[in-house]
Design a protein around this motif. Sequence first.
Motif, short mmCIF file in Angstrom:
data_model
loop_
_atom_site.label_atom_id
_atom_site.label_comp_id
_atom_site.label_asym_id
_atom_site.label_seq_id
_atom_site.Cartn_x
_atom_site.Cartn_y
_atom_site.Cartn_z
N GLU A 130 17.69 44.69 29.60
CA GLU A 130 18.15 44.07 28.36
C GLU A 130 18.56 45.17 27.37
N PRO A 131 19.84 45.57 27.42
CA PRO A 131 20.31 46.69 26.59
C PRO A 131 20.15 46.48 25.09
N ARG A 132 20.02 45.24 24.63
CA ARG A 132 19.89 44.96 23.20
C ARG A 132 18.42 44.93 22.76
N HIS A 133 17.51 45.26 23.62
CA HIS A 133 16.08 45.11 23.30
C HIS A 133 15.70 46.05 22.16
N PHE A 134 15.70 45.51 20.95
CA PHE A 134 15.46 46.33 19.75
C PHE A 134 14.05 46.90 19.73
N GLY A 135 13.09 46.26 20.38
CA GLY A 135 11.74 46.81 20.45
C GLY A 135 11.71 48.08 21.30
N ALA A 136 12.37 48.03 22.45
CA ALA A 136 12.43 49.21 23.32
C ALA A 136 13.25 50.32 22.66
N LEU A 137 14.35 49.94 22.02
CA LEU A 137 15.14 50.94 21.32
C LEU A 137 14.33 51.61 20.21
N THR A 138 13.53 50.83 19.51
CA THR A 138 12.67 51.40 18.48
C THR A 138 11.69 52.38 19.08
N GLY A 139 11.11 52.02 20.23
CA GLY A 139 10.20 52.94 20.91
C GLY A 139 10.87 54.25 21.27
N VAL A 140 12.09 54.18 21.79
CA VAL A 140 12.83 55.39 22.14
C VAL A 140 13.09 56.22 20.89
N ALA A 141 13.51 55.57 19.81
CA ALA A 141 13.80 56.29 18.56
C ALA A 141 12.56 56.98 18.01
N VAL A 142 11.42 56.31 18.07
CA VAL A 142 10.18 56.90 17.57
C VAL A 142 9.81 58.14 18.38
N VAL A 143 9.90 58.03 19.70
CA VAL A 143 9.57 59.17 20.56
C VAL A 143 10.54 60.32 20.29
N LEU A 144 11.82 60.02 20.17
CA LEU A 144 12.80 61.08 19.89
C LEU A 144 12.50 61.79 18.58
N GLU A 145 12.12 61.02 17.58
CA GLU A 145 11.80 61.64 16.29
C GLU A 145 10.54 62.50 16.41
N GLU A 146 9.55 62.04 17.16
CA GLU A 146 8.34 62.83 17.36
C GLU A 146 8.64 64.15 18.08
N LEU A 147 9.70 64.14 18.88
CA LEU A 147 10.12 65.36 19.60
C LEU A 147 11.10 66.20 18.77
N ASP A 148 11.25 65.86 17.49
CA ASP A 148 12.16 66.55 16.57
C ASP A 148 13.61 66.48 17.01
N ARG A 149 13.97 65.44 17.71
CA ARG A 149 15.36 65.20 18.11
C ARG A 149 15.95 64.18 17.13
N PHE A 150 16.12 64.63 15.90
CA PHE A 150 16.48 63.75 14.80
C PHE A 150 17.89 63.17 14.96
N ASP A 151 18.83 63.96 15.45
CA ASP A 151 20.19 63.45 15.68
C ASP A 151 20.18 62.30 16.68
N ASP A 152 19.45 62.49 17.77
CA ASP A 152 19.38 61.45 18.80
C ASP A 152 18.65 60.22 18.27
N ALA A 153 17.57 60.44 17.52
CA ALA A 153 16.83 59.32 16.94
C ALA A 153 17.74 58.52 16.00
N LEU A 154 18.50 59.23 15.17
CA LEU A 154 19.42 58.56 14.25
C LEU A 154 20.43 57.70 15.01
N GLU A 155 20.95 58.24 16.08
CA GLU A 155 21.92 57.49 16.89
C GLU A 155 21.31 56.19 17.42
N VAL A 156 20.06 56.24 17.87
CA VAL A 156 19.40 55.04 18.38
C VAL A 156 19.15 54.05 17.25
N TRP A 157 18.69 54.55 16.09
CA TRP A 157 18.46 53.65 14.95
C TRP A 157 19.77 52.98 14.52
#
Length: 186
Positions: A130-157
């Motif tokens: 389910e590519p639109r799964h906003f819960g899973a996308l949020t999880g990915v964004a949170v992990v990316l931000e925790e890894l200091d990958r802010f550009d990637d996190a922003l893209e997911v948000w």
Amino acid sequence: MGLRKQLLNYTLTALLAGVGFSAPLYADEARVDQLFEQLRAAPPEEVDRLQNRILDEWRRSGSPAMDLLLRRGEDALEEGDAVRAVEHFSALVDHAPTFAEGYNGRAAAFYQLELYGPAIDDLRQVLVLEPRHFGALTGVAVVLEELDRFDDALEVWQQIASYAPADPEVLAVIERLENRLQGQSL
């Protein structure tokens, strides 16, 4: 966990898998599509209600046994027992491998256990299903931000915002990340 309890757990899982398991119906895709259309046009005060309705649709496996495994996994997470949650969600994934909510729940449990690799793997599988799964996308964004990958996190948000452009929480995170990234480039 004692041997007796573990055997009971395995027996219950096997029983649930055999009782009432048929090809799951899963969410009504046409209904989910309609809810996403409403979400894209929704004012901020309607966002949570519509997202919850979408989540309710996604939580429908079409099988009482699989719904029970989902509830048990969610209950274990709420009780703070991530290990038990992983067991329930793993049983769900084993018996309904195309039901995204099993992977999503297990990803949350893995995250609580600080098992980030397995959590990301499960989030990836949710997004395959389910590519639109906003819960899973949020999880990915949170992990990316925790890894200091802010550009990637922003893209997911920003991708999440494309589904719910009026979501005030998502917009606030996007603004925070944009400000952080602008500050880094100065």
